[in-house]
Design a protein around this motif. Structure first.
Motif, PDB file in Angstrom:
ATOM      1  N   ALA A 297       0.484  -0.762  -0.147  1.00  0.00           N
ATOM      2  CA  ALA A 297      -0.214  -0.187  -0.136  1.00  0.00           C
ATOM      3  C   ALA A 297       1.095   1.224  -0.065  1.00  0.00           C
ATOM      4  CB  ALA A 297      -0.454   0.116   1.023  1.00  0.00           C
TER       5      ALA A 297
ATOM      6  N   VAL B  53      -1.342   3.899   6.457  1.00  0.00           N
ATOM      7  CA  VAL B  53      -1.700   4.773   5.401  1.00  0.00           C
ATOM      8  C   VAL B  53      -1.815   6.181   5.391  1.00  0.00           C
ATOM      9  CG1 VAL B  53      -3.063   4.931   3.208  1.00  0.00           C
ATOM     10  CG2 VAL B  53      -1.971   2.447   3.399  1.00  0.00           C
TER      11      VAL B  53
ATOM     12  N   ASP C   3       2.457   4.765   1.601  1.00  0.00           N
ATOM     13  CA  ASP C   3       2.434   5.333   2.718  1.00  0.00           C
ATOM     14  C   ASP C   3       1.851   6.697   2.122  1.00  0.00           C
ATOM     15  OD1 ASP C   3       5.155   3.938   3.245  1.00  0.00           O
ATOM     16  OD2 ASP C   3       6.425   5.091   2.314  1.00  0.00           O
TER      17      ASP C   3
ATOM     18  N   SER D 163      -7.566   8.529   7.540  1.00  0.00           N
ATOM     19  CA  SER D 163      -6.087   7.238   7.823  1.00  0.00           C
ATOM     20  C   SER D 163      -5.790   6.152   8.569  1.00  0.00           C
ATOM     21  CB  SER D 163      -4.857   8.217   8.343  1.00  0.00           C
ATOM     22  OG  SER D 163      -4.635   9.272   7.824  1.00  0.00           O
TER      23      SER D 163
END
Length: 155
Positions: free
Chosen positions: A67, A146, A69, A125
């Motif tokens: 995934a 993420v 950042d 997030s």
């Protein structure tokens, strides 16, 4: 140009065949859900594992989550799950802070490489987890945080 009478006869014959197959129970039926409804409604990872009849996941370096950042658009976040271990029977992609923690599930067998990518929606997030349900009952995972930005303003 085809004869309208021949077309009507063909349609009538097709209807007869369909009725016969239906009467014998040979027509396809609506697909049944492969996962319990509770799995899709699970709000936590513990609730999801309980709904799937699986134990508590254990972190493993043999499971990989991919995934970004930082995801600039939470509506389409590219994520992936894979494992190098033989005996995986299902890979799950979970987003910890989504309303429903289960984002994707992939069934695996000896003929399917246990490596998948897809796009998920993330409202904020969060940790993204790749979970491998193994044939021997083990539940292994990897996770990655993420960060989701909203219009480039941070999140």
């Amino acid at each position: 140009m085809t004869n309208p009478l021949n077309r009507r006869m063909a349609l009538a014959r097709s209807a007869q065949v369909a009725l016969m197959l239906g009467g014998l129970g040979l027509l396809p039926r609506a697909a049944l859900a492969a996962y319990p409804t509770a799995a899709f409604e699970a709000k936590t990872i513990a609730d999801l594992m309980k709904a799937l009849g699986a134990g508590a996941p254990v972190e493993s370096k043999d499971v990989t989550v991919t995934a970004p950042d930082i995801a600039e658009n939470g509506a389409v976040v590219p994520v992936g799950a894979s494992t190098s271990l033989p005996g995986a029977k299902r890979l799950l992609l979970l987003v910890e802070k989504n309303p429903s923690v289960l984002s994707a599930a992939f069934d695996v067998n000896e003929f399917v490489e246990p490596s998948f990518t897809t796009r998920v929606k993330m409202g904020q997030s969060s940790n993204v987890l790749a979970v491998a349900l193994m044939a021997d009952g083990r539940v292994l995972y990897a996770q990655k945080e993420v960060k989701v930005t909203l219009g480039g303003c941070g999140g």
